[in-house]
Design an enzyme around this catalytic site. Structure first.
Site: not given
Ligand SMILES: [Zn+2]
Ligand SMILES: [Zn+2]
Length: 328
Positions: A25, A28, A49, A81, A84, A92, A185, A249, A274
């Site tokens: 990320t 990006h 992280e 929500c 959650c 969420c 890798r 991915g 995710t």
């Molecule tokens: Zn939520």
């Molecule tokens: Zn990350």
């Protein structure tokens, strides 16, 4: 640049960042891709992280204390929500992401909601704390079902894939296939899964190799961590009938799939995955570490001061490094 030290709100803590890791990320964001443009409203401190020491407490925080070492869960749930309130905070409906929607951790200090803090034993290596979040991405995808004594194919052996392979190996998979086009890798895989069959799709037909090796049956479980359309198609092609596929991915564009052959006729079970379960995934990682069967630390290949972040991100974007740790 110099900015003010953030002031924690009632439900936040202020942490002194001990170690931060570079994520895809962040690449990006640095390259300001459409993905980043759609999500960030600069100026924002990025990076998500990390591990850090709690140095200041919000007035309503009871679960932590000054001096605690914590790892950070990147996804901020609203705690209100439907998701959650039914035990699925990690998806969420109003989720915000640290270092994307809020100021992040490529800084000396960061304001973190207490709900996103995972307390670590005081003697934990801060570097380890910084890689729990990406490791959890793999673990959440892997543990959508049984893994012990199952044959497993992993497409994509970047840092998340490597930590995933180590976990799959430690959990007792019967046979492991690792598919990755980067030789650098692929060569790292045996440190994580010593008996894995290594397949380079740039040099050979990895799908055919897996089908041949399983007598035409296919694998019980396949996981795509590459986000590459060929990886996703491969993961679906090699799973056996009634097998399980986890898609971890993120492809940048829609992917064409043969649903009839790969999912419907096979009665395949396909899971999107995710982030990490809060906190089921984190307990799974803790249990695995305490078992002594897997140590994710070898995924860290480089360490440098935060001031060198641009160099670190360039190295990460080059696709040859493992995890890169930055120290503020
Ligand atoms: Zn939520
Ligand atoms: Zn990350």
């Amino acid at each position: 640049m110099d900015v003010d030290i953030p002031e924690p709100g009632p439900k936040d803590v202020l942490i002194k960042v001990k170690a931060a890791a570079i994520c895809g990320t962040d690449i990006h964001i640095m390259e300001w891709t459409p993905f980043a443009q759609a999500r960030l409203k600069p100026p924002v401190i990025f990076g998500h992280e990390c591990s850090g020491e709690v140095v200041k407490m919000g007035s309503q925080v009871a679960s932590l204390a000054v001096g605690d070492l914590v790892a950070v869960e990147t996804h901020i749930p609203d705690e209100a929500c439907f998701m959650c309130r039914t035990g699925l905070q990690h998806i969420c409906q109003n989720m915000a992401i640290i270092g994307v929607h809020t100021d992040g951790v490529f800084a000396e200090y960061a304001k973190i909601p207490a709900v996103c803090c995972w307390k670590l034993p005081k003697d934990t290596n801060p570097d380890l704390g910084a890689i729990l979040e990406p490791w959890g991405v793999a673990v959440n995808g892997i543990l959508k079902g049984e893994i012990n004594n199952r044959s497993v194919a992993v497409f994509g052996c970047g840092p998340i894939g490597l930590m995933g392979l180590g976990s799959i190996n430690a959990w007792g998979a019967s046979q492991i296939f690792a598919v990755e086009p980067s030789e650098t890798r692929l060569k790292m895989v045996p440190r994580f899964a010593p008996d894995a069959v290594l397949l380079n799709p740039a040099k050979e037909d990895a799908v055919k190799a897996i089908m041949d090796a399983t007598g035409g049956l296919g694998v019980d479980v396949s996981i795509d961590i590459s986000g590459n359309p060929k990886g996703i198609q491969g993961a679906l092609a090699v799973v056996r009938r009634a097998g399980r596929v986890s898609l971890v991915g993120l492809p940048s564009e829609p992917v064409t799939l043969d649903l009839t052959a790969n999912i419907i006729y096979k009665e395949a079970r396909v899971f999107g995955s995710t982030g990490r379960m809060m906190w089921g995934t984190w307990y799974e990682m803790q249990n695995l570490m305490e078992s002594g069967k897997f140590d994710p630390m070898p995924v860290i290949t480089d360490r440098m001061p935060l001031a060198d972040f641009a160099k670190g991100i360039e190295m990460a974007a080059g696709g040859k490094a493992g995890k890169i740790i930055l120290y503020p």
